[in-house]
Design an enzyme around this catalytic site. Sequence first.
Site, PDB file in Angstrom:
ATOM      1  N   TYR A 119      -3.858  -0.745   9.890  1.00 10.69           N
ATOM      2  CA  TYR A 119      -3.609  -0.911   8.452  1.00 10.69           C
ATOM      3  C   TYR A 119      -2.206  -0.421   8.098  1.00 10.69           C
ATOM      4  CZ  TYR A 119      -4.606  -0.845   3.415  1.00 10.69           C
ATOM      5  OH  TYR A 119      -4.580  -1.063   2.053  1.00 10.69           O
ATOM      6  N   SER A 155       0.854  -1.197   0.000  1.00 15.84           N
ATOM      7  CA  SER A 155       0.000   0.000   0.000  1.00 15.84           C
ATOM      8  C   SER A 155       0.885   1.240   0.000  1.00 15.84           C
ATOM      9  CB  SER A 155      -0.859  -0.006   1.268  1.00 15.84           C
ATOM     10  OG  SER A 155      -1.498   1.245   1.469  1.00 15.84           O
TER      11      SER A 155
HETATM   12  P1  NAP Z   1     -11.609  -5.172  -1.419  1.00 16.91           P
HETATM   13  O1  NAP Z   1     -12.461  -4.988  -2.626  1.00 16.91           O
HETATM   14  O2  NAP Z   1     -12.161  -4.871  -0.066  1.00 16.91           O
HETATM   15  O3  NAP Z   1     -11.007  -6.644  -1.470  1.00 16.91           O
HETATM   16  C1  NAP Z   1     -10.407  -7.245  -0.355  1.00 16.91           C
HETATM   17  C2  NAP Z   1     -10.314  -8.734  -0.620  1.00 16.91           C
HETATM   18  O4  NAP Z   1      -9.768  -9.391   0.514  1.00 16.91           O
HETATM   19  C3  NAP Z   1     -11.683  -9.345  -0.867  1.00 16.91           C
HETATM   20  O5  NAP Z   1     -11.584 -10.354  -1.818  1.00 16.91           O
HETATM   21  C4  NAP Z   1     -11.997  -9.935   0.497  1.00 16.91           C
HETATM   22  O6  NAP Z   1     -12.960 -10.958   0.485  1.00 16.91           O
HETATM   23  C5  NAP Z   1     -10.642 -10.449   0.881  1.00 16.91           C
HETATM   24  N1  NAP Z   1     -10.590 -10.766   2.284  1.00 16.91           N
HETATM   25  C6  NAP Z   1     -10.697  -9.921   3.329  1.00 16.91           C
HETATM   26  N2  NAP Z   1     -10.704 -10.612   4.489  1.00 16.91           N
HETATM   27  C7  NAP Z   1     -10.607 -11.927   4.153  1.00 16.91           C
HETATM   28  C8  NAP Z   1     -10.575 -13.137   4.897  1.00 16.91           C
HETATM   29  N3  NAP Z   1     -10.655 -13.144   6.243  1.00 16.91           N
HETATM   30  N4  NAP Z   1     -10.474 -14.291   4.232  1.00 16.91           N
HETATM   31  C9  NAP Z   1     -10.408 -14.315   2.889  1.00 16.91           C
HETATM   32  N5  NAP Z   1     -10.442 -13.211   2.119  1.00 16.91           N
HETATM   33  C10 NAP Z   1     -10.541 -12.031   2.755  1.00 16.91           C
HETATM   34  O7  NAP Z   1     -10.356  -4.238  -1.540  1.00 16.91           O
HETATM   35  P2  NAP Z   1      -9.174  -4.147  -2.602  1.00 16.91           P
HETATM   36  O8  NAP Z   1      -8.904  -2.722  -2.751  1.00 16.91           O
HETATM   37  O9  NAP Z   1      -9.408  -4.971  -3.793  1.00 16.91           O
HETATM   38  O10 NAP Z   1      -8.013  -4.762  -1.714  1.00 16.91           O
HETATM   39  C11 NAP Z   1      -7.112  -5.736  -2.183  1.00 16.91           C
HETATM   40  C12 NAP Z   1      -5.750  -5.508  -1.541  1.00 16.91           C
HETATM   41  O11 NAP Z   1      -5.238  -4.268  -2.045  1.00 16.91           O
HETATM   42  C13 NAP Z   1      -5.803  -5.363  -0.027  1.00 16.91           C
HETATM   43  O12 NAP Z   1      -4.677  -6.000   0.535  1.00 16.91           O
HETATM   44  C14 NAP Z   1      -5.731  -3.855   0.178  1.00 16.91           C
HETATM   45  O13 NAP Z   1      -5.195  -3.524   1.417  1.00 16.91           O
HETATM   46  C15 NAP Z   1      -4.806  -3.488  -0.957  1.00 16.91           C
HETATM   47  N6  NAP Z   1      -4.843  -2.067  -1.343  1.00 16.91           N
HETATM   48  C16 NAP Z   1      -5.947  -1.516  -1.919  1.00 16.91           C
HETATM   49  C17 NAP Z   1      -5.925  -0.170  -2.284  1.00 16.91           C
HETATM   50  C18 NAP Z   1      -7.068   0.522  -2.947  1.00 16.91           C
HETATM   51  O14 NAP Z   1      -6.979   1.714  -3.223  1.00 16.91           O
HETATM   52  N7  NAP Z   1      -8.163  -0.142  -3.253  1.00 16.91           N
HETATM   53  C19 NAP Z   1      -4.785   0.584  -2.057  1.00 16.91           C
HETATM   54  C20 NAP Z   1      -3.678  -0.018  -1.472  1.00 16.91           C
HETATM   55  C21 NAP Z   1      -3.726  -1.344  -1.124  1.00 16.91           C
HETATM   56  P3  NAP Z   1     -14.529 -10.622   0.805  1.00 16.91           P
HETATM   57  O15 NAP Z   1     -15.050  -9.901  -0.414  1.00 16.91           O
HETATM   58  O16 NAP Z   1     -15.109 -11.970   1.021  1.00 16.91           O
HETATM   59  O17 NAP Z   1     -14.525  -9.745   2.022  1.00 16.91           O
END
Ligand code: NAP
Length: 253
Positions: A158, A145
């Site tokens: 986080y 991140s």
């Molecule tokens: P998201 O749409 O909230 O996706 C998060 C994913 O993690 C979902 O598939 C979720 O599954 C899964 N997850 C969470 N808890 C879990 C658990 N206990 N067991 C299994 N799966 C679990 O957000 P995203 O933005 O795509 O995030 C993906 C990664 O990118 C994360 O590590 C996040 O920190 C990182 N990130 C995102 C951004 C951004 O701007 N979006 C920026 C920096 C980093 P469910 O749908 O079942 O909850």
Amino acid sequence: MTVSFDLGGKTAIVTGANTGLGQAIAVALAGAGADVALVGRSSMAETEEAIASAGGGRTLTIKADLSTIAPVQDVIDQTLAWSGRADILVNNAGIIRRADAVDFSEADWDAVMDVNLKTVFFLSQAFARHLLAGKQWGKIINIASLLSFQGGIRIPSYTASKSGLAGLTRLLACEWAGKGINVNAIAPGYFETNNTEALRNDDDRNAAILARIPAGHWGRPEEIGGAAVFLASPASDYVHGVVMPVDGGWLAR
Ligand code: NAP
């Protein structure tokens, strides 16, 4: 020597592949030729359809709640039983909890650290044990991140988890680079996913974030795929321990 981004014949494991960045990464890896094990606690139907309609790759859905390390060995075992190999691991699943630091609860601290850091380590360990036992080539891509570099506000666990993940990426690279395993991370900027919904719904925060992104728009999930394919492919064989921003230029400001 030609540069290869081809993942044909490889098997990737992507956690949190049902939505957001994980889904986009799974689609991109499949598009480069990989078979993909889709790991998570929700239905993978949308991702399976996206991969099928793009014309590529076999998929396997593995149900796993990654809030504890209980399923990590099963994720590797199911992947191996399905395809006989596991070459690429993308540690994407992650959660975020928001509250002022003075009010932040132990439950919100532990929940985030468990998914974002502890399970990532032990899943990587199980994956690497398999590769090392067979003296096989492999790639680990951690989804870090901007909070691996910056402090942020109202997200103490986080920021701690993602800063820790940057350190873990470097440590694992130092231990495993000489053994044929590349460990790297991608640091996404601000992308349009569930993770950032609260920010995008806050007019002031949304405007402030947009004003700072040189590219002028929130990241679209498909804009993460190229970096993931690069770090999963032979093209990155001499790349170890980096945390690569894919952020529309945010960190350059
Ligand atoms: P998201 O749409 O909230 O996706 C998060 C994913 O993690 C979902 O598939 C979720 O599954 C899964 N997850 C969470 N808890 C879990 C658990 N206990 N067991 C299994 N799966 C679990 O957000 P995203 O933005 O795509 O995030 C993906 C990664 O990118 C994360 O590590 C996040 O920190 C990182 N990130 C995102 C951004 C951004 O701007 N979006 C920026 C920096 C980093 P469910 O749908 O079942 O909850």
